[in-house]
Structures are given as C-alpha cells and as structure tokens.
Enzyme design. Structure first.
Site, PDB file in Angstrom:
ATOM      1  N   ARG A   1       0.904  -0.929  -0.027  1.00  0.00           N
ATOM      2  CA  ARG A   1      -0.066  -0.009   0.164  1.00  0.00           C
ATOM      3  C   ARG A   1       0.765   1.218   0.156  1.00  0.00           C
ATOM      4  O   ARG A   1       2.033   1.062   0.099  1.00  0.00           O
ATOM      5  CB  ARG A   1      -0.895  -0.018   1.180  1.00  0.00           C
ATOM      6  CG  ARG A   1      -0.192  -0.203   2.501  1.00  0.00           C
ATOM      7  CD  ARG A   1      -0.752   0.533   3.703  1.00  0.00           C
ATOM      8  NE  ARG A   1      -0.567   1.818   3.641  1.00  0.00           N
ATOM      9  CZ  ARG A   1       0.408   2.527   3.780  1.00  0.00           C
ATOM     10  NH1 ARG A   1       1.653   1.685   4.085  1.00  0.00           N
ATOM     11  NH2 ARG A   1       0.872   3.790   3.735  1.00  0.00           N
ATOM     12  N   GLY A   2       0.316   2.360  -0.136  1.00  0.00           N
ATOM     13  CA  GLY A   2       0.848   3.640  -0.188  1.00  0.00           C
ATOM     14  C   GLY A   2       0.939   4.010  -1.817  1.00  0.00           C
ATOM     15  O   GLY A   2       1.231   3.204  -2.487  1.00  0.00           O
ATOM     16  N   ALA A   3       0.636   5.099  -2.270  1.00  0.00           N
ATOM     17  CA  ALA A   3       0.267   5.628  -3.515  1.00  0.00           C
ATOM     18  C   ALA A   3       1.866   5.147  -4.405  1.00  0.00           C
ATOM     19  O   ALA A   3       1.406   4.430  -5.621  1.00  0.00           O
ATOM     20  CB  ALA A   3       0.005   7.042  -3.776  1.00  0.00           C
TER      21      ALA A   3
ATOM     22  N   ARG B   1      -7.361  -0.895  -7.186  1.00  0.00           N
ATOM     23  CA  ARG B   1      -7.515   0.039  -6.293  1.00  0.00           C
ATOM     24  C   ARG B   1      -8.122   1.543  -6.998  1.00  0.00           C
ATOM     25  O   ARG B   1      -7.170   1.808  -7.794  1.00  0.00           O
ATOM     26  CB  ARG B   1      -6.811   0.446  -5.204  1.00  0.00           C
ATOM     27  CG  ARG B   1      -6.672  -0.777  -4.182  1.00  0.00           C
ATOM     28  CD  ARG B   1      -5.871  -0.669  -2.847  1.00  0.00           C
ATOM     29  NE  ARG B   1      -6.624   0.341  -1.925  1.00  0.00           N
ATOM     30  CZ  ARG B   1      -6.101   0.862  -0.887  1.00  0.00           C
ATOM     31  NH1 ARG B   1      -4.919   1.089  -0.837  1.00  0.00           N
ATOM     32  NH2 ARG B   1      -7.154   1.620  -0.137  1.00  0.00           N
TER      33      ARG B   1
ATOM     34  N   GLN C   1      -2.846   2.021  10.010  1.00  0.00           N
ATOM     35  CA  GLN C   1      -1.708   2.292   9.563  1.00  0.00           C
ATOM     36  C   GLN C   1      -0.631   3.100  10.411  1.00  0.00           C
ATOM     37  O   GLN C   1       0.511   2.826  10.178  1.00  0.00           O
ATOM     38  CB  GLN C   1      -1.751   2.638   7.840  1.00  0.00           C
ATOM     39  CG  GLN C   1      -2.337   1.838   6.947  1.00  0.00           C
ATOM     40  CD  GLN C   1      -3.799   1.883   6.911  1.00  0.00           C
ATOM     41  OE1 GLN C   1      -4.356   2.668   7.749  1.00  0.00           O
ATOM     42  NE2 GLN C   1      -4.237   1.354   5.799  1.00  0.00           N
TER      43      GLN C   1
ATOM     44  N   ASP D   1      -3.103  10.338  -2.007  1.00  0.00           N
ATOM     45  CA  ASP D   1      -3.414   9.600  -3.045  1.00  0.00           C
ATOM     46  C   ASP D   1      -3.668   9.937  -4.434  1.00  0.00           C
ATOM     47  O   ASP D   1      -3.527   9.234  -5.437  1.00  0.00           O
ATOM     48  CB  ASP D   1      -4.537   8.519  -2.520  1.00  0.00           C
ATOM     49  CG  ASP D   1      -3.810   7.594  -1.391  1.00  0.00           C
ATOM     50  OD1 ASP D   1      -3.910   8.200  -0.319  1.00  0.00           O
ATOM     51  OD2 ASP D   1      -3.399   6.615  -1.605  1.00  0.00           O
TER      52      ASP D   1
ATOM     53  N   ASN E   1      -6.548  11.724   0.259  1.00  0.00           N
ATOM     54  CA  ASN E   1      -5.664  11.046   1.227  1.00  0.00           C
ATOM     55  C   ASN E   1      -6.479  10.315   2.086  1.00  0.00           C
ATOM     56  O   ASN E   1      -7.700  10.218   2.170  1.00  0.00           O
ATOM     57  CB  ASN E   1      -4.674  12.221   1.889  1.00  0.00           C
ATOM     58  CG  ASN E   1      -3.381  11.186   2.621  1.00  0.00           C
ATOM     59  OD1 ASN E   1      -2.819  10.476   1.959  1.00  0.00           O
ATOM     60  ND2 ASN E   1      -2.993  11.640   3.632  1.00  0.00           N
ATOM     61  N   LYS E   2      -5.665   9.190   3.186  1.00  0.00           N
ATOM     62  CA  LYS E   2      -6.380   8.630   3.959  1.00  0.00           C
ATOM     63  C   LYS E   2      -7.305   9.201   4.466  1.00  0.00           C
ATOM     64  O   LYS E   2      -7.424  10.306   5.177  1.00  0.00           O
ATOM     65  CB  LYS E   2      -5.497   8.110   5.003  1.00  0.00           C
ATOM     66  CG  LYS E   2      -5.701   7.207   6.102  1.00  0.00           C
ATOM     67  CD  LYS E   2      -6.533   5.914   5.503  1.00  0.00           C
ATOM     68  CE  LYS E   2      -6.159   5.169   4.592  1.00  0.00           C
ATOM     69  NZ  LYS E   2      -4.829   4.625   4.601  1.00  0.00           N
TER      70      LYS E   2
END
Lengths: 342, 342
Positions: free
Chosen positions: A48-50, A88, A193, A234, A244-245
C-alpha cells in the site's frame, strides 16, 4: 545513513514486497510471481501507499506481458492491464503506472520485445520513485525547524514507497540532519496504518514517536502540541484538492483553526491533471467489516452497519504547500501547480 | 413505550449496574455492595456516563455511611467521600453528587440517621436524573425534524444515565414519535463506547444506525450526510465551554464548517458554575495501554508511547444550543445559561 529497507523490489522471478498486513508483529516478505498475486496483494493492502502500489502495478504489467501468449497479445495484454489498474480506485499512481508501462511495452515490435520493455518500464519507475523520495525528503526537511513536533497521518514512510517515503522521507531527513524532531502519529482507523506501520518505522529508526487516536488531534493542537502537519496523498486534482487517507480532511480543518502549517508531500506521479477538482476523485469504499472489526476482533454491536470510506478530500484552501520532488508548491492552485508539475 | 432497562439501580443490598466493559458481547449485571467495589467500577468504566456515575457515587456515599463505624464517624465518612469523588476527575456530576449526599447525611443527628439520609439522597438523585432524562428527551426531540440524520458521539443512552439517556434520550423520543430518524454513531476510540454501546442500544431499539470511525465525520458531513449533531457532556463551565468524550471538539469544528447544528444535551447536574471557562476543567488522562491496545489486542508497534486523554473541551462558540431538563439554552454564554440553570 540510508539503510532503510525497500518495500518493493523487482527481482528476476517477480516482485518482492513486505506484507504490511502482518506488521508490526511479523516481518514477512512475499515474492509475487503472477499478475493475480499482485492484484490480490494490492487489494488486500499487503502492499500500500500510492507510490508503492504504482510500482507494484508496473511490476504486474511486466508479469502480464510474461503471462500473455503471443497469440492475440495486444488485446489480451490490454485487458489484463485494465484489471491491474482497477485493483484500487483512488490512488492515481496505480493507473498512471499501469498505463505508462503498457504504452511503453506496446511500442515494441514483438511480444518478446514488449516483455523486455515492460520490465524496463517497471524498473525505471521504481528508480524514479526512489529518486523522488530522496528529493521530497530534502525539500520537506527544509520546512522543518530544529525541535519541531510534527504530526503525521497514516503511513507515508519506506513502507509506502520504493524509497524512504513521502511525508516521512522529510521526517527521516530532518532527523538525520540532527534536528531533534518529535513525531505524533495518528493511528488511522480502521486499519491502523499509523499505529502499526508509522509507529513501527519510527521506533525502528529511533525517532521519538507518540501515538494518538485520530480523534485526539484537536486537543493536542489546542494545547499547542503540534508545530507542523505533514501528510501524503493518493491523488491531487488540478486545483490542488487532495485525496488522502480518511481523516486527513479533519486534520487539515483543525490545523487551519489552530494556525498550524499543513503540508502535503507527494511525487508528481500523484497529480492527476485530468481532474479539475476534488469532486472528480473517486473515493474507495472498503468492506464494512474493516470498521466493524479491529485486527480480526469484533468491536461493534452485532447488527450495526458501517460507513467505510478509505479516503477523503482536503480542499486546496486548507493546504499550506505541496512538497514534490521538483520543489515546493507554495501557491496551491492550478497555476502554482502548473509551474512545478509538468 | 419506555421499556428500556435502567443501568443503575439502588436495591436493599447495594447498587446494581450493568457492566459496560462486557458489552456488547455479554449482558452482565453486577451487585456492588462496598465502597471499594463502586470506586473500582467507576474507575474501570464498568459504570460510565456523567449522570450514571453521579448516581453511582451517591450510592457509594450511602455504602460509605454503612461501612463507617460510629466512632469518629464524620471525619472517616468525609475521607471516604473524598475518595469516591476522586474516582474520576472530569465529569462533575460525580463530585457534586458525592458532596450533596455527604452534606445531606451530615445534617443527621446520629450515624444511623446519616445512613438513612444518605440512602434517601442517593434515591432522590436517581429519581431526579431519571426525570431529567425524560425531560431532555422531550426538549431534544423538539429540535429534530422528520427524517433527520442525527450524528452522535460516544454513548449517551440509557447506559449513561438512570433514564433513557441525554442526547440519546432525544433520539429515543424522536423515534417513538415516529419521526423516522437515522443515527450515525462515531465509534469513539479508544474504548469504543459508540461502537460497543451506542450501536448496541440502537440495534436493540430497532433504530437504524450506521457506525463510523471518528475520522470519517468530515467526509460524511462534506457529502451532506448529517442534519444535526447531538452529544452529551461531562462538565459545562459557566460560559458554556463543554468537556465531553475526546473527539467531540473535532466533531464541533467540522459541524461549524459545514453549517450543521451542534447541540449538547446534559442535565443541570453537569454544569459547574464554579468554573469560568473550559480552561478550568481538568482533563483525565487514561493509561497509555487504552490507546496501544484495542479490546485487549495490541494495535501498535512495541516501543511506541501514546497520548491518551479521555476528554476534550468544545468552546461555547461552536455550540448551537444546550438542551437541559429545564429547557433549551439558545444563547450559549454566561447569561443564557444563568437564565436556565440555577
């Protein structure tokens, strides 16, 4: 220094990632040798993580080229690429990386040549993101003064990229420059996270870290406990609106109220110039069970439903600046962004 | 209807409470027959909610009177009362209830008379809070229109009081009036009173409820998904600044930004007229382990520290109105409050 591990690597037999669903308890490295394995790893957030999922996606395009038979290569290959890009929806790095690798591969004269080119494209993206990470670290650290207390959200460190991170790359750089900083990590429900990954990275690097529930940011800020906020992204729209998250928007609103600088740190691969503003960014909804349970333990009354968005959008007006590998965007609007992002 | 259970009762042998640490999995009722048992139940949140712990504290004063020998009664009794009042620091209901019961008891001519009076004081406070709960329900429901989507925080229902609740009393009343409302319950980390208790109460009462992580309030509001916010309170200062469960401040800031009415629902026993503003309200810090674990499961990287406040303060300027059993305070300031709260 620069002894941080690399969360995504491209080896001879496939892509190697650290399985982030197992952290912090266990450090498990997975070798992903098929397209389906990569798609699965992206969908279940093992990677994960853009920037990291962008590179994983490019790696999957290479595996797709390997798996696709010569017969009807282009059509089948394109179809598989689409499946990868759809793993995603919010982080644009994934789609851009897949489309870039696909297009580079399809310039080839033969399927075999396409396979070679797809691998080169993935490797070059990985190198590009690693270099971007280093540059963001330098630019981001230039914002941080000695002794600052930096609040961060979700995980934006080496786990989220192929280098040292986005926002956390700046934290690592400031720490390495001896700035004596302190980190406040929001836990980032539902999948934690911040608690699982950011706290783990910070403890591992011996950077002082205090964890807090996402709902405690307001009190910490009201007490004067935060000097600066650094978050990742993101997807960033043309006007600077940033997905973003989930929860980032709340942090930005509180930072604005308390006069605390709020910076987004993201490589240029996270900018989506096709989208005018935040309303155009699709927000992934995850399965309700992610909210109704926590690390497998039920937390809610049986029978309750849940709202489980993975991201929210922070409007450009709340963002003090955006740090990219090409420099710092101080005017967070279309023209300010155009001056830095091609 | 009005068939909701009563979370705190005073019986012949002691105080009976529902153990809220066991919900929603198990409905366990505890009979508390010693002062220490009540203090322990308050400190570990087996009984919680400002009005409920006030009544439990008054019950403990009665038990203290029973336990204190005749010899040196007043001195020893006062000392025990102080211990009860200190069980938790933020909700003023506890201290006020203890001091009120103590003073009533000490008007007596003999220890035996004091024991009788202490019991009567606890019973009368319980009745008063139950009546207040009904009245708050009526006043609060008068604010709610048909079909509204009400966002609430932590738990403010029958579990938190001796009646139907504070903010949730209004929700129950609106539901019973056929207003077809929908509830959004914030989970309220770290101890998840929203997920465990509010969702459980709503499911049990067949009121539609959707759970969300505290960090998702901003997105829900930005999408137009919330018509009104109703929360409870642990202590309200003279100017209307309100301490409530950690995260309430964030919800209030977001409600203001989105133009959504934000109401505090609390009985007059929650107002602390001795305190000028929110700066005078002590904020309880809980053990770090409450943030570092979740329902016993570790959620954070080993070695990380945590910030674990139990409450924050919402400034009066963010509060649309305060609903009490005596009516609705529309001007949330010292004079507006004085007009309603004696």
């Amino acid at each position: 220094m620069n002894s941080l591990p690399r969360a995504v690597r491209i080896l001879a037999e496939g892509i190697v990632i650290i399985d982030q669903t197992k952290l912090p308890e266990r450090e498990v490295w997975l070798s992903l040798t098929t397209v389906d394995a990569v798609i699965d790893a992206i969908a279940r957030l093992a990677v994960r993580g853009a920037p990291a999922i962008g590179v994983a996606g490019a790696g999957a395009v290479w595996l797709a080229a390997l798996e696709t038979p010569d017969d009807g290569f282009e059509t089948r290959f394109r179809r598989t690429c689409e499946r990868i890009a759809d793993a995603r929806p919010t982080a644009i790095n994934l789609r851009f990386a897949v489309e870039r690798s696909r297009d580079i591969a399809l310039l080839a004269k033969s399927p075999d040549d396409a396979r070679v080119r797809a691998r080169e494209a993935a490797e070059s993206l990985l190198e590009q993101e690693s270099a971007a990470s280093r540059a963001m670290g330098r630019w981001g650290s230039s914002l941080i003064a000695h002794g600052e207390r930096v609040l961060t959200y979700c995980n934006t460190g080496w786990l989220a990229t192929t280098g040292d991170g986005t926002a956390l790359s700046a934290v690592y750089a400031a720490h390495n420059e001896g700035k004596n900083i302190e980190v406040f990590a929001c836990e980032s429900r539902p999948l934690l996270q911040g608690a699982r990954l950011t706290a783990w990275e910070m403890v591992r690097a011996e950077i002082p870290v205090t964890l807090l529930c996402d709902n405690s940011v307001g009190l910490l800020m009201a007490r004067g406990g935060v000097d600066r906020v650094l978050v990742g992204a993101d997807r960033i729209a043309r006007n600077g609106d940033t997905a973003n998250k989930i929860g980032t928007y709340m942090v930005a609103v509180l930072a604005k109220r308390h006069g605390i600088p709020f910076h987004v740190v993201a490589p240029t691969t996270t900018f989506d110039r096709r989208i005018k503003d935040g309303r155009g960014i699709p927000i992934e909804e995850r399965d309700e069970s992610e909210v109704l349970t926590l690390r497998g333990v039920p937390v809610a009354a049986p029978g309750a439903r849940a709202f489980a968005p993975a991201f929210d959008v922070t409007p450009a007006e709340l963002i003090t600046s955006i740090v990219t590998e090409r420099g710092i965007i101080k005017d967070v609007d279309e023209s300010g962004i155009s001056a830095v992002v091609p």
